[in-house]
Design an enzyme around this catalytic site. Structure first.
Site, short mmCIF file in Angstrom:
data_model
loop_
_atom_site.label_atom_id
_atom_site.label_comp_id
_atom_site.label_asym_id
_atom_site.label_seq_id
_atom_site.Cartn_x
_atom_site.Cartn_y
_atom_site.Cartn_z
NE ARG A 197 35.02 21.33 -12.47
CZ ARG A 197 35.83 22.05 -13.24
NH1 ARG A 197 36.76 21.45 -13.95
NH2 ARG A 197 35.72 23.36 -13.30
CE LYS A 206 37.71 1.24 -1.19
NZ LYS A 206 37.84 1.43 0.28
CG HIS A 217 32.17 26.57 -13.81
ND1 HIS A 217 32.56 26.78 -12.50
CD2 HIS A 217 33.29 26.18 -14.47
CE1 HIS A 217 33.85 26.54 -12.40
NE2 HIS A 217 34.32 26.16 -13.57
NE ARG A 244 41.94 26.89 -16.20
CZ ARG A 244 42.88 26.28 -16.92
NH1 ARG A 244 44.02 26.86 -17.15
NH2 ARG A 244 42.68 25.08 -17.43
CB THR A 245 37.77 25.06 -10.93
OG1 THR A 245 37.47 25.65 -12.19
CG2 THR A 245 36.63 25.31 -9.97
C1 NCD Z 1 35.77 25.43 -17.68
C2 NCD Z 1 34.90 24.32 -17.13
O1 NCD Z 1 35.39 23.46 -16.40
O2 NCD Z 1 33.72 24.36 -17.44
N1 NCD Z 1 37.03 25.46 -17.09
C3 NCD Z 1 37.23 26.14 -15.93
O3 NCD Z 1 36.70 25.80 -14.91
N2 NCD Z 1 37.97 27.25 -15.97
C4 NCD Z 1 35.80 25.51 -19.15
C5 NCD Z 1 36.15 24.28 -19.94
O4 NCD Z 1 36.47 23.23 -19.38
O5 NCD Z 1 36.14 24.39 -21.16
#
Ligand code: NCD
Length: 305
Positions: A101, A80, A129, A51-52
């Site tokens: 991320r 590397k 997040h 999703r993100t």
């Molecule tokens: C979450 C995350 O990555 O922290 N997912 C997301 O970005 N929607 C929640 C999760 O991974 O449980």
């Protein structure tokens, strides 16, 4: 030039503005179709995501911009041995804005010192997040008509669940919020959130192990996945992974206007039978995430709206 590493990097006024822009995008998408023409977003995902990453990419595309990046650290020079600092410096030469991320807490913060382009934290380890929180706030606003005067139940892995930490930080700034923290003791909210955010702001809260006991009192139920990848020991994960499974019968005592949320991905903590309940909002959350990321990209690129 601004970075968004923590949700508190945005003031409540700025968050309110982002909510308004996102709602305007929903109403008038055509107005925004070329706002980021010739701009590039880089998505640097050193940790898995559906999703993100895709919502960031879809957001930039819907603004008329372009997207570069990687979805797996192994396909980047990090395999590397390149440092995150060097990767960020390099990507800053190509992109106008970066969503990143990383499994290490603080990595996007450290990266933000190495580049001249805005960095957005798309999740750092078990820490924060912020853009999930933006999606959550838009969902709460659209479902409830407000983001204040709410009792918010957070259930599951409150220890490693970064979405929970950011959401508590954000909601603690609104009037008359109460938290119900539902978790096994081993997965309780860490003190850097419980003491330093909730208690420091004198926000009423209760801690319980029982979802059933909490159910009747809450306006929002925020379910979370037990974060397997953050456990040191598989046996602990196996023991805790089924702590909470939301099924239709557990909702019998819930308010008629409860909002059921989950950042997704779910494993088994919400039975798929709950999906047909009109109170289930987790797929709406997914869509709201795209609109809020569009609003955030516009803001950080200082595009006139
Ligand atoms: C979450 C995350 O990555 O922290 N997912 C997301 O970005 N929607 C929640 C999760 O991974 O449980």
């Amino acid at each position: 030039m601004r970075h968004v590493i923590d949700i508190l990097d945005l003031s409540t006024k700025e968050i309110d503005e982002l909510l308004c822009v996102a709602e305007d995008i929903i109403e008038n998408p055509e107005k925004y179709r070329e706002k980021c023409k010739y701009k590039k977003l880089a998505t640097l995902f050193f940790e898995p995501s559906t999703r993100t990453r895709l919502s960031f990419e879809a957001a930039m595309m819907e603004l008329g911009g372009n997207v570069i990046g990687f979805s797996d650290a192994n396909s980047s020079s990090s395999a590397k041995g390149e440092s995150v600092s060097d990767t960020i410096r390099v990507v800053g030469c190509y992109a106008d804005i970066i969503a990143m991320r990383h499994p290490k807490e603080g990595a996007p913060y450290a990266a933000s010192f190495k580049t001249e382009v805005p960095i957005i934290n798309a999740g750092d380890g078990g820490h924060n997040h912020p853009t999930q929180t933006l999606a959550d706030l838009l969902t709460i606003k659209r479902e409830k008509g407000r983001v204040d005067n709410l009792t918010v139940g957070l259930c599951g892995d409150l220890k490693f669940g970064r979405t929970v930490h950011s959401l508590i930080n954000a909601m603690s700034r609104y009037e008359n919020i109460k938290f119900v923290l539902i978790s096994p003791e081993e997965l309780a909210l860490p003190d850097y959130v419980k003491k330093d955010v909730i208690e420091k702001n004198n926000i009423p809260y209760v801690e319980t192990r029982s979802l059933e006991e909490a159910m009747g009192d809450i306006d929002i139920l925020y379910m979370t996945r037990v974060q397997k990848e953050r456990f040191f020991n598989e046996a602990d994960y196996i023991r805790l992974k089924d702590s909470y499974i939301l099924t239709p019968d557990k909702l019998e005592t819930a308010k008629a206007d409860l909002v059921i949320m989950h950042p997704l991905p779910r494993v088994n903590e919400i039975d798929t039978k709950v999906d047909d309940d009109p109170r289930a909002c987790y797929f709406k959350q997914v869509l709201n995430g795209k609109y809020m990321r569009m609003a955030l990209i516009l803001k950080l690129l200082e595009v006139e709206v």
